[in-house]
Every structure is written in structure tokens, then in C-alpha cells.
Scaffold this motif. Structure first.
Motif, PDB file in Angstrom:
ATOM      1  N   SER A  40     -17.905  96.252  -8.701  1.00 10.72           N
ATOM      2  CA  SER A  40     -19.199  97.796  -9.187  1.00 10.72           C
ATOM      3  C   SER A  40     -20.293  98.485  -7.355  1.00 10.72           C
ATOM      4  O   SER A  40     -20.166  97.303  -6.287  1.00 10.72           O
ATOM      5  N   CYS A  41     -20.366  99.558  -7.861  1.00  8.74           N
ATOM      6  CA  CYS A  41     -21.215  99.604  -7.111  1.00  8.74           C
ATOM      7  C   CYS A  41     -22.296 100.414  -7.164  1.00  8.74           C
ATOM      8  O   CYS A  41     -22.181 102.003  -7.824  1.00  8.74           O
ATOM      9  N   SER A  42     -23.511 100.849  -7.564  1.00  8.00           N
ATOM     10  CA  SER A  42     -25.020 101.634  -7.888  1.00  8.00           C
ATOM     11  C   SER A  42     -25.492 102.444  -7.060  1.00  8.00           C
ATOM     12  O   SER A  42     -25.826 101.592  -6.288  1.00  8.00           O
ATOM     13  N   ALA A  50     -26.786 105.272 -11.607  1.00  6.09           N
ATOM     14  CA  ALA A  50     -25.264 105.039 -11.899  1.00  6.09           C
ATOM     15  C   ALA A  50     -24.896 103.861 -11.774  1.00  6.09           C
ATOM     16  O   ALA A  50     -24.196 104.106 -10.285  1.00  6.09           O
ATOM     17  N   VAL A  51     -24.061 103.276 -12.146  1.00  7.18           N
ATOM     18  CA  VAL A  51     -23.352 102.145 -11.733  1.00  7.18           C
ATOM     19  C   VAL A  51     -21.386 102.604 -11.561  1.00  7.18           C
ATOM     20  O   VAL A  51     -20.903 102.974 -13.021  1.00  7.18           O
ATOM     21  N   ALA A  52     -20.531 102.705 -10.903  1.00  7.77           N
ATOM     22  CA  ALA A  52     -19.306 103.023 -11.168  1.00  7.77           C
ATOM     23  C   ALA A  52     -18.686 101.299 -10.283  1.00  7.77           C
ATOM     24  O   ALA A  52     -18.868 100.514  -9.804  1.00  7.77           O
ATOM     25  N   GLY A  53     -17.403 101.750 -11.272  1.00  7.25           N
ATOM     26  CA  GLY A  53     -16.361 100.215 -11.006  1.00  7.25           C
ATOM     27  C   GLY A  53     -15.084 101.047 -11.087  1.00  7.25           C
ATOM     28  O   GLY A  53     -15.042 102.084 -11.166  1.00  7.25           O
ATOM     29  N   LEU A  54     -14.359 100.354 -11.474  1.00  6.46           N
ATOM     30  CA  LEU A  54     -12.854 101.020 -11.764  1.00  6.46           C
ATOM     31  C   LEU A  54     -12.417 101.190 -12.157  1.00  6.46           C
ATOM     32  O   LEU A  54     -12.791 101.418 -13.807  1.00  6.46           O
ATOM     33  N   HIS A  55     -11.231 102.589 -12.252  1.00  7.32           N
ATOM     34  CA  HIS A  55     -10.629 103.285 -13.612  1.00  7.32           C
ATOM     35  C   HIS A  55      -9.840 102.114 -14.202  1.00  7.32           C
ATOM     36  O   HIS A  55      -9.476 101.750 -14.169  1.00  7.32           O
ATOM     37  N   PRO A  56     -10.233 102.457 -15.191  1.00  7.39           N
ATOM     38  CA  PRO A  56      -8.799 101.589 -16.124  1.00  7.39           C
ATOM     39  C   PRO A  56      -7.510 101.994 -15.463  1.00  7.39           C
ATOM     40  O   PRO A  56      -7.319 100.576 -16.214  1.00  7.39           O
ATOM     41  N   ALA A  57      -7.449 103.119 -15.348  1.00  7.84           N
ATOM     42  CA  ALA A  57      -6.422 102.812 -14.622  1.00  7.84           C
ATOM     43  C   ALA A  57      -6.029 101.945 -13.909  1.00  7.84           C
ATOM     44  O   ALA A  57      -4.432 101.798 -13.576  1.00  7.84           O
ATOM     45  N   THR A  58      -7.144 101.472 -12.828  1.00  4.70           N
ATOM     46  CA  THR A  58      -6.808 100.623 -12.227  1.00  4.70           C
ATOM     47  C   THR A  58      -7.280  99.186 -12.168  1.00  4.70           C
ATOM     48  O   THR A  58      -7.555  98.391 -11.400  1.00  4.70           O
ATOM     49  N   GLY A  60     -10.132  99.148 -14.017  1.00  6.57           N
ATOM     50  CA  GLY A  60     -11.360  98.649 -14.570  1.00  6.57           C
ATOM     51  C   GLY A  60     -11.692  98.623 -16.852  1.00  6.57           C
ATOM     52  O   GLY A  60     -10.359  98.450 -17.351  1.00  6.57           O
ATOM     53  N   ASP A  61     -12.604  98.475 -17.212  1.00  8.52           N
ATOM     54  CA  ASP A  61     -12.603  98.803 -18.735  1.00  8.52           C
ATOM     55  C   ASP A  61     -13.471  99.308 -19.464  1.00  8.52           C
ATOM     56  O   ASP A  61     -13.306  99.633 -20.535  1.00  8.52           O
ATOM     57  N   GLY A  62     -13.672 100.653 -18.594  1.00  4.92           N
ATOM     58  CA  GLY A  62     -13.996 101.686 -18.862  1.00  4.92           C
ATOM     59  C   GLY A  62     -15.901 102.202 -18.885  1.00  4.92           C
ATOM     60  O   GLY A  62     -16.050 102.626 -20.043  1.00  4.92           O
ATOM     61  N   SER A  63     -16.030 100.670 -18.694  1.00  2.50           N
ATOM     62  CA  SER A  63     -17.802 100.147 -19.133  1.00  2.50           C
ATOM     63  C   SER A  63     -18.218 101.850 -18.128  1.00  2.50           C
ATOM     64  O   SER A  63     -19.325 101.104 -18.177  1.00  2.50           O
ATOM     65  N   LEU A  64     -17.620 101.247 -17.135  1.00  2.00           N
ATOM     66  CA  LEU A  64     -18.824 101.474 -15.528  1.00  2.00           C
ATOM     67  C   LEU A  64     -18.035 103.638 -14.989  1.00  2.00           C
ATOM     68  O   LEU A  64     -16.814 103.312 -15.181  1.00  2.00           O
ATOM     69  N   LEU A  65     -18.967 103.775 -14.460  1.00  2.00           N
ATOM     70  CA  LEU A  65     -18.387 105.321 -13.991  1.00  2.00           C
ATOM     71  C   LEU A  65     -17.068 105.214 -13.555  1.00  2.00           C
ATOM     72  O   LEU A  65     -17.560 103.945 -12.528  1.00  2.00           O
ATOM     73  N   CYS A  66     -16.533 105.983 -13.439  1.00  4.64           N
ATOM     74  CA  CYS A  66     -15.259 105.814 -12.113  1.00  4.64           C
ATOM     75  C   CYS A  66     -16.137 107.252 -10.819  1.00  4.64           C
ATOM     76  O   CYS A  66     -16.358 108.081 -11.505  1.00  4.64           O
ATOM     77  N   SER A  67     -15.530 107.157  -9.763  1.00  8.63           N
ATOM     78  CA  SER A  67     -16.498 107.242  -8.864  1.00  8.63           C
ATOM     79  C   SER A  67     -15.530 109.222  -8.480  1.00  8.63           C
ATOM     80  O   SER A  67     -15.894 109.675  -7.887  1.00  8.63           O
ATOM     81  N   GLY A  68     -14.436 109.227  -9.336  1.00 14.30           N
ATOM     82  CA  GLY A  68     -13.201 110.378  -9.468  1.00 14.30           C
ATOM     83  C   GLY A  68     -13.908 111.333 -10.303  1.00 14.30           C
ATOM     84  O   GLY A  68     -13.984 112.416 -10.081  1.00 14.30           O
ATOM     85  N   MET A  70     -17.502 111.278 -11.308  1.00 18.00           N
ATOM     86  CA  MET A  70     -18.458 111.741 -10.117  1.00 18.00           C
ATOM     87  C   MET A  70     -18.082 112.669 -10.106  1.00 18.00           C
ATOM     88  O   MET A  70     -18.853 113.655  -9.370  1.00 18.00           O
ATOM     89  N   LEU A  71     -17.032 112.552  -9.225  1.00 20.95           N
ATOM     90  CA  LEU A  71     -16.819 113.554  -7.768  1.00 20.95           C
ATOM     91  C   LEU A  71     -16.875 115.749  -8.653  1.00 20.95           C
ATOM     92  O   LEU A  71     -16.986 115.959  -8.418  1.00 20.95           O
ATOM     93  N   LEU A  72     -15.986 115.345  -9.683  1.00 23.10           N
ATOM     94  CA  LEU A  72     -15.210 116.390 -10.477  1.00 23.10           C
ATOM     95  C   LEU A  72     -16.771 116.147 -10.697  1.00 23.10           C
ATOM     96  O   LEU A  72     -17.147 117.802 -10.574  1.00 23.10           O
ATOM     97  N   GLU A  73     -17.727 115.182 -11.306  1.00 28.07           N
ATOM     98  CA  GLU A  73     -18.875 115.892 -11.881  1.00 28.07           C
ATOM     99  C   GLU A  73     -19.793 116.602 -10.551  1.00 28.07           C
ATOM    100  O   GLU A  73     -21.173 117.963 -11.539  1.00 28.07           O
ATOM    101  N   ALA A  74     -19.828 116.200  -9.757  1.00 25.52           N
ATOM    102  CA  ALA A  74     -20.766 117.115  -8.762  1.00 25.52           C
ATOM    103  C   ALA A  74     -20.212 118.368  -8.637  1.00 25.52           C
ATOM    104  O   ALA A  74     -20.388 119.374  -8.448  1.00 25.52           O
ATOM    105  N   LEU A  75     -18.800 118.476  -8.632  1.00 21.00           N
ATOM    106  CA  LEU A  75     -17.861 120.150  -8.425  1.00 21.00           C
ATOM    107  C   LEU A  75     -18.436 120.589 -10.083  1.00 21.00           C
ATOM    108  O   LEU A  75     -18.631 122.116  -9.940  1.00 21.00           O
ATOM    109  N   VAL A  76     -18.911 120.220 -10.984  1.00 20.25           N
ATOM    110  CA  VAL A  76     -18.960 120.916 -12.318  1.00 20.25           C
ATOM    111  C   VAL A  76     -20.450 121.814 -12.224  1.00 20.25           C
ATOM    112  O   VAL A  76     -21.077 122.243 -11.963  1.00 20.25           O
ATOM    113  N   ALA A  77     -21.564 120.503 -11.286  1.00 21.35           N
ATOM    114  CA  ALA A  77     -22.863 120.735 -11.805  1.00 21.35           C
ATOM    115  C   ALA A  77     -23.987 121.677 -10.228  1.00 21.35           C
ATOM    116  O   ALA A  77     -24.077 122.601 -10.636  1.00 21.35           O
TER     117      ALA A  77
END
Length: 178
Positions: A40-42, A50-58, A60-68, A70-77
Motif C-alpha cells: 500500500s501507499c498512503s 487516501a490509502v492505495a493498494g492493489l486492484h483485485p485484478a492484480t 488486492g482484496d478491494g479494501s484499498l483504493l486503486c490508483s487507476g 484515482m486517476l479516473l476520479e481526478a479526471l472526473v473532478a
């Protein structure tokens, strides 16, 4: 804020930037702390952690944010704020709506499963569903100017040079590498 208020706030900035363009150059930064446990990386957003971790497809267990994500969220914002500012400036009433971004990833690339699989997004789509009485031409203008002035959109659409470096803290004999 209405268009008069927005202009009142932005006009002195625009004038200062015209007189001294260097005043407009600002370096934004973000900082994260590598997690002591797990992968993880906080990131301190200034408002929350914001604590980011591995996406479930890599793995991760889904409990942490996925940086991908977060990139889309930054675009939306960024796109949402930009559209609001453009609408306010042009006095186009937008009473609400949604902004949606989605991106395609092939996780074989980031997991090193297939050398021909790309690492990163292969496509990103941004869409708006607006509550407005604006004409089709006005909506088209909003979209065109939002694309033009949205920092995150422009950075993704016209990639810039990115560099990385690493150093080792607290250990003698190690130098920074790039």
C-alpha cells in the motif's frame, strides 16, 4: 458563484499573469508514504488520507483504493470543476448533472503475463449528463471548452515527459538513481 463573481476573482489573476507570465507557473506536488504492512501507499490529500493498494485484478482484496480509479476520479473532478467554471463564465445555467469516466486496462501487462499487453490505460472515455436547458450548440461549446481547459484531460490527451528517480534514505553509501 455567478459569472460576475467568477470574473471578479479571476480577472486580477489574469492581469497579473499577463504582466508576469512566471507568476502563473506553479508546481503542484503530492506525497505518499509506503505502507509498513501489505502492499500500500498512503497519500495525504490535504483533506483526508487516501490509502492505495492493489486492484483485485492484480491480487488486492478491494479494501484499498486503486490508483487507476484515482486517476479516473481526478479526471472526473477536474472536468466537473472546469465545466462548472466554463458554464458560469458563459452564463449557461447547469443546475446539476453527473460526470463519468471509464478506462480500459489489460492487467496482463502490469502483471507481466504477456509482453505484448500494454501497461496502463488503452482508452479513457469521459461523459457528462447535464441538467440544463442549454441548446445543443451551448452544450457543444461547454464540452469543447471543458476539454480545452481541463488540466487532467489535457495531460492525458497530450502526454508530457514523466521521469522517475529513487534514493535510499538513512543508509550511507547509497546514491540517488534516475
Amino acid at each position: 458563484m455567478d459569472s460576475t463573481g467568477l470574473r471578479a476573482v479571476q480577472q486580477p489573476l489574469k492581469e497579473a499573469y499577463r504582466e508576469d507570465p512566471q507568476q502563473a507557473v506553479v508546481t503542484l506536488s503530492a506525497r505518499g508514504e509506503l505502507g509498513g504492512e501489505g502492499i500500500s501507499c498512503s497519500v495525504d490529500t490535504g483533506r483526508a488520507l487516501a490509502v492505495a493498494g492493489l486492484h483485485p485484478a492484480t491480487g488486492g482484496d478491494g479494501s484499498l483504493l486503486c490508483s487507476g480509479d484515482m486517476l479516473l476520479e481526478a479526471l472526473v473532478a477536474c472536468a466537473g470543476v472546469t465545466l462548472r467554471a466554463v458554464a458560469t463564465s458563459l452564463e449557461i445555467a447547469v443546475t446539476g448533472g453527473t460526470v463519468h469516466a471509464e478506462g480500459d486496462l489489460d492487467f496482463r501487462g502490469t502483471l507481466g503475463v504477456a509482453k505484448d499487453a500494454p501497461v496502463g490505460f488503452t482508452a479513457v472515455r469521459l461523459s457528462f449528463e447535464l441538467d440544463t436547458d442549454a441548446t445543443d450548440e451551448q452544450v457543444s461549446t461547454l464540452l469543447r471548452l471543458t476539454e480545452r481547459y481541463c488540466v487532467v484531460y489535457q495531460t492525458l490527451a497530450h502526454p508530457i515527459a514523466v521521469s522517475a528517480s529513487a534514493g535510499v534514505s538513512g543508509q550511507a553509501g547509497h546514491e540517488q538513481v534516475e
